[in-house]
Design an enzyme around this catalytic site. Structure first.
Site, PDB file in Angstrom:
ATOM      1  N   GLU A 113      -7.331   8.544   6.438  1.00 11.59           N
ATOM      2  CA  GLU A 113      -7.605   9.140   7.538  1.00 11.59           C
ATOM      3  C   GLU A 113      -8.110  10.639   7.525  1.00 11.59           C
ATOM      4  O   GLU A 113      -7.413  11.314   7.985  1.00 11.59           O
ATOM      5  CB  GLU A 113      -6.022   8.975   8.619  1.00 11.59           C
ATOM      6  CG  GLU A 113      -5.719   7.573   8.927  1.00 11.59           C
ATOM      7  CD  GLU A 113      -4.492   7.788   9.990  1.00 11.59           C
ATOM      8  OE1 GLU A 113      -4.019   8.619  10.419  1.00 11.59           O
ATOM      9  OE2 GLU A 113      -4.392   6.546  10.330  1.00 11.59           O
ATOM     10  N   ARG A 127       0.991  -1.374  -0.012  1.00 11.36           N
ATOM     11  CA  ARG A 127      -0.024  -0.166  -0.187  1.00 11.36           C
ATOM     12  C   ARG A 127       0.970   1.246   0.046  1.00 11.36           C
ATOM     13  O   ARG A 127       1.855   1.448   0.898  1.00 11.36           O
ATOM     14  CB  ARG A 127      -0.890  -0.050   1.090  1.00 11.36           C
ATOM     15  CG  ARG A 127      -1.823   1.483   1.341  1.00 11.36           C
ATOM     16  CD  ARG A 127      -2.823   1.176   2.648  1.00 11.36           C
ATOM     17  NE  ARG A 127      -3.148   2.697   2.681  1.00 11.36           N
ATOM     18  CZ  ARG A 127      -3.067   3.344   3.710  1.00 11.36           C
ATOM     19  NH1 ARG A 127      -2.617   3.054   4.973  1.00 11.36           N
ATOM     20  NH2 ARG A 127      -3.737   4.389   3.679  1.00 11.36           N
TER      21      ARG A 127
HETATM   22  C1  FCB Z   1      -0.962   7.275  10.758  1.00 16.13           C
HETATM   23  C2  FCB Z   1      -0.740   7.755   9.380  1.00 16.13           C
HETATM   24  C3  FCB Z   1       0.652   7.292   8.934  1.00 16.13           C
HETATM   25  C4  FCB Z   1       1.874   7.254   9.943  1.00 16.13           C
HETATM   26  C5  FCB Z   1       1.040   6.309  11.251  1.00 16.13           C
HETATM   27  C6  FCB Z   1       1.957   6.410  12.307  1.00 16.13           C
HETATM   28  O1  FCB Z   1      -1.857   8.184  11.355  1.00 16.13           O
HETATM   29  O2  FCB Z   1      -1.520   7.456   8.332  1.00 16.13           O
HETATM   30  O3  FCB Z   1       0.998   8.229   7.788  1.00 16.13           O
HETATM   31  O4  FCB Z   1       2.228   8.372  10.351  1.00 16.13           O
HETATM   32  O5  FCB Z   1      -0.064   7.147  11.519  1.00 16.13           O
END
Ligand code: FCB
Length: 453
Positions: free
Chosen positions: A166, A77
């Site tokens: 996210e 991914r």
């Molecule tokens: C998530 C992010 C990723 C990375 C992890 C630790 O929130 O999607 O990019 O920073 O945390």
């Protein structure tokens, strides 16, 4: 110990994102991103670093694919940097940027590794932020243009698409808490941003399906367990509110349940949305956001220990006193049970067709020891405990189809810079050498056996 097998077609992978690994921030016609701008602003990144060079993956990707092959990964991914494709966010297309990802995809397929492509992992073209960024509806329109361009180019070979990574981080963490680019402190802007991110997801889904026949399309949300130590009525409400703010706001909308009424009411009372209705929501938006998806991507790391706080809106406070579990170097409590509960909740309460864990992993600083090897046993323990939680959830019926460990290699951890190491592969930032940590070797064994002990 008994061996715990996974289903035959279970997908084992790792995850990364463009800004965190690629470097080459100005190469081959790439435009400036909001993370370039943010990291170049003094005081924003803990160690004053940036992703200018990062892991130099832009040059070293063939070597990185070789590493993935050595580990036996089924899937990888990664995300696409929007400003490499449309340097100004919309309009002129940069063929050199498309060429980079096209070669990467071909390289992965040649190595027998399935590409899972995330369209937006936070590096928006700065040109769009200059026009207001995600709080503006026009940014959602620009995203669909970008999704169309890139899926026309890669849609014959890429069959797994994730619109956003996210959206909570891309909206609240970025426009309200101000810890991520563009670093604002503006609740109404963050709420509008969250809506436009979700809207752009919903609008992009049919475009991806059209340009990439037979593809699976989904979105990745991040979830955190909202825990309280003492179930007083106030604390129970506090946990519910935090769950609404962090989890339900996005999940409910994507699943066709509109935004949670309790949250909307709280935001109205706080004056964050106007009394007559949220101005940023137009007719048809909620139906567009609820476009059927083939899978939900789940990112899970930790829990938050909370207690009631009289603030407005009723956002809970941290309950540090009761956050007593062992922690990773990021300071995040290690709570695998939360992953089990989350997967069961997604299955039983939301009936999602398919789930992938698109991120799970741990920051531990362990580096090469006297023997030159990285004995990151704490990371192995973390992963084993979370694999076990996933395994139990599958037994309970959760339709989990794959697991992507965050991260393939150490990288630029956003506002924390290079102070955190999430990789199962060690990166020496001076020489750009990569070395498999013990966790990578352990993971290789799990993949080969399709089981763990
Ligand atoms: C998530 C992010 C990723 C990375 C992890 C630790 O929130 O999607 O990019 O920073 O945390």
């Amino acid at each position: 110990m008994t061996s715990k097998p996974f289903p035959q077609d279970f997908v084992w992978g790792t995850a990364t994102s463009s800004y965190q690994i690629e470097g080459a921030w100005q190469a081959d016609g790439k435009g400036e991103s909001i993370w370039d701008r943010f990291a170049h602003t003094p005081g924003k990144i803990m160690d004053q670093s940036s992703g200018d060079v990062a892991c130099d993956h832009y040059q070293r990707w063939p070597q990185d694919i070789a590493l993935m092959k050595e580990l036996g990964l089924h899937a990888y991914r990664f995300s696409i940097a929007w400003p490499r494709i449309l340097p100004q966010g919309s309009g002129a297309v940069n063929q050199a940027g498309i060429g980079f990802y096209s070669r990467l995809v071909d390289g992965l397929l040649e190595a027998g590794i399935v590409p899972f492509v995330t369209l937006y992992h936070w590096d928006m073209p700065q040109a769009l932020q200059d026009k207001g960024g995600w709080p503006q509806r026009s940014t959602a329109e620009a995203f669909v243009e970008y999704a169309d361009v890139i899926s026309r180019a890669l849609g014959d070979r890429v069959k797994h698409w994730i619109t956003h990574n996210e959206p909570w981080c891309a909206s609240f963490l970025s426009y309200q808490i101000g810890e991520h680019a563009p670093g604002l402190h503006d609740w109404p802007a963050a709420l509008a941003a969250s809506h436009h991110l979700l809207l752009s997801h919903g609008w992009a889904v049919p475009v991806l399906r059209r340009n990439s026949p037979g593809a699976e399309v989904g979105i990745t949300l991040n979830f955190t367990a909202s825990e309280i130590a003492t179930p007083t009525p106030e604390n129970v409400v506090a946990a519910r509110v935090y769950d609404g703010y962090f989890n339900r706001w996005f999940l409910d909308a994507v699943c066709g349940r509109h935004y949670p009424a309790d949250m909307m009411e709280g935001y109205r009372q706080a004056g964050f949305v106007p009394a007559g209705g949220a101005g940023f929501i137009q007719d048809g938006d909620m139906a567009a956001i609820a476009a059927p998806i083939d899978f939900l991507g789940v990112n899970y790391y930790t829990r938050f220990m909370l207690k009631a706080d009289g603030n407005n809106p009723p956002m809970p406070a941290d309950d540090a006193e009761h956050a007593t579990l062992p922690r990773t170097d990021m300071g995040w409590e290690i709570f695998p049970q939360g992953l089990y509960e989350l997967l069961c909740r997604l299955h039983f309460e939301y009936k999602l067709p398919k789930l992938y864990i698109t991120e799970n992993g741990a920051s531990f600083a362990d580096g090469p020891g006297a023997d030159g090897q990285v004995h990151d046993t704490r990371r192995i323990d973390y992963l084993r405990a979370h694999f076990d939680a996933a395994h139990r959830a599958m037994k309970a019926g959760a339709p989990l189809a794959g697991y992507f460990v965050w991260s393939l290699m150490d990288n630029f951890e956003w506002a924390r810079g290079y102070t955190e190491r999430f990789g199962i592969v060690w990166v020496d930032y001076e020489t750009q050498e990569r070395m498999l940590k013990d966790s990578a070797l352990w993971y290789k064994g799990v993949i080969a056996a399709n089981a763990f002990e």
